[in-house]
Design an enzyme around this catalytic site. Sequence first.
Site, PDB file in Angstrom:
ATOM      1  N   CYS A  76      36.374  45.348  44.713  1.00 34.05           N
ATOM      2  CA  CYS A  76      37.144  44.233  44.169  1.00 34.05           C
ATOM      3  C   CYS A  76      37.651  43.416  45.346  1.00 34.05           C
ATOM      4  O   CYS A  76      38.643  43.781  45.982  1.00 34.05           O
ATOM      5  CB  CYS A  76      38.304  44.721  43.305  1.00 34.05           C
ATOM      6  SG  CYS A  76      39.311  43.372  42.640  1.00 34.05           S
ATOM      7  N   ASN A  78      38.952  40.270  45.477  1.00 35.55           N
ATOM      8  CA  ASN A  78      40.246  39.633  45.275  1.00 35.55           C
ATOM      9  C   ASN A  78      41.374  40.653  45.352  1.00 35.55           C
ATOM     10  O   ASN A  78      42.444  40.383  45.904  1.00 35.55           O
ATOM     11  CB  ASN A  78      40.278  38.914  43.922  1.00 35.55           C
ATOM     12  CG  ASN A  78      39.409  37.671  43.909  1.00 35.55           C
ATOM     13  OD1 ASN A  78      39.263  37.002  44.918  1.00 35.55           O
ATOM     14  ND2 ASN A  78      38.830  37.367  42.763  1.00 35.55           N
ATOM     15  N   ASN A 163      28.908  47.013  43.830  1.00 34.96           N
ATOM     16  CA  ASN A 163      28.853  47.068  42.371  1.00 34.96           C
ATOM     17  C   ASN A 163      27.757  46.114  41.901  1.00 34.96           C
ATOM     18  O   ASN A 163      27.421  45.150  42.593  1.00 34.96           O
ATOM     19  CB  ASN A 163      30.217  46.726  41.748  1.00 34.96           C
ATOM     20  CG  ASN A 163      30.806  45.442  42.308  1.00 34.96           C
ATOM     21  OD1 ASN A 163      30.229  44.791  43.169  1.00 34.96           O
ATOM     22  ND2 ASN A 163      31.972  45.069  41.824  1.00 34.96           N
ATOM     23  N   ARG A 216      32.500  43.309  34.743  1.00 34.47           N
ATOM     24  CA  ARG A 216      32.238  44.635  34.187  1.00 34.47           C
ATOM     25  C   ARG A 216      33.550  45.406  34.033  1.00 34.47           C
ATOM     26  O   ARG A 216      34.304  45.577  34.977  1.00 34.47           O
ATOM     27  CB  ARG A 216      31.290  45.403  35.120  1.00 34.47           C
ATOM     28  CG  ARG A 216      30.930  46.796  34.644  1.00 34.47           C
ATOM     29  CD  ARG A 216      30.060  47.523  35.646  1.00 34.47           C
ATOM     30  NE  ARG A 216      30.752  47.795  36.904  1.00 34.47           N
ATOM     31  CZ  ARG A 216      30.341  48.678  37.810  1.00 34.47           C
ATOM     32  NH1 ARG A 216      29.220  49.358  37.602  1.00 34.47           N
ATOM     33  NH2 ARG A 216      31.011  48.856  38.925  1.00 34.47           N
ATOM     34  N   CYS A 224      36.554  36.555  40.450  1.00 31.46           N
ATOM     35  CA  CYS A 224      35.978  37.839  40.855  1.00 31.46           C
ATOM     36  C   CYS A 224      35.385  37.667  42.241  1.00 31.46           C
ATOM     37  O   CYS A 224      34.401  36.944  42.416  1.00 31.46           O
ATOM     38  CB  CYS A 224      34.913  38.302  39.859  1.00 31.46           C
ATOM     39  SG  CYS A 224      34.100  39.854  40.334  1.00 31.46           S
ATOM     40  N   GLY A 225      35.996  38.317  43.230  1.00 34.26           N
ATOM     41  CA  GLY A 225      35.572  38.139  44.618  1.00 34.26           C
ATOM     42  C   GLY A 225      34.176  38.643  44.902  1.00 34.26           C
ATOM     43  O   GLY A 225      33.388  37.966  45.574  1.00 34.26           O
TER      44      GLY A 225
END
EC number: 5.1.1.7
Length: 301
Positions: A76, A78, A163, A216, A224-225
């Site tokens: 993640c 962000n 991811n 997801r 979404c970074g």
Amino acid sequence: MSATVEFARMNGLGNKILVVDMRGRPDKVTPAAAVALNADPQTEFDQIMAIHDPKADGTDAFIDILNSDGSKAQACGNGTRCVVQALAAETGRKAFTFQTVAGILNAVEHEDGTISVDMGRPVFDWNRIPLAEEFHDTSRIELQIGPIDNPVLHSPSAMSMGNPHAIFWVDRDVMSYDLARFGPLLENHPMFPERANITLAQVTSPTSMTTRTWERGAGLTLACGSAACSAAVSAARTGRTGRKVTINVASAKPPATLSIEWRERDDHVIMTGPAEWEWSGSLDPSTGLWSRDGTQEAGAR
């Protein structure tokens, strides 16, 4: 050991993040707690970033990441910026090294308050993304939604930034697509055995693009970074842009931009953007019961 831990409600370009301090504890934030916290409008989130004691030499912390449905996330971007801002405020330091299940992340806070995160190298091999079918070239895979002769979305680029991501290239405003309808179908498509983050990307110049993401385990998200990184890399990989672009995140409150560079010298992806603290409180990591600092507010009972 206290039943409660400190946490901060933060955001990265509107991406709702709960940063939870689990240092000095053997337990974890449970999926049940995550679901309870997300059910409360005041603590609703996209990701929980749980800071644990370091497990590897040379790292400052291990970060356990949970989605709003209680599932685990590998990355993640962000949220990582939010962790950096929180720890920089606590320690006065500017540079940090974190371990996640996806690997090592290096990050630095700049004088202007923006934060750069080295997201590592992208992965293109079909079986490592992973995909359910073998593709020699994952920059364009066979997948579409809508009528065969007139699909709404088709032929995405697939890759992993720790991811799985699928980037669908569109030629009109990304907000004009019904991503709330198509997102869950694509996230859970049989092509993605571990599910996938779904991003719509519109290239607006050789150095800029606009994105919108169905995340997801979280659904429609303001930002979404790792999706921005995947869109930037995929655009360069397919010749749509160069290796350094500005991402305009369409669903976030403007100005909402990330600078993404896919470095040629080492293949690493560097994401630079803001993070914002909103408020702090304490919570029970097993149940999600929480209270806000300085008030009698409580929730997720």
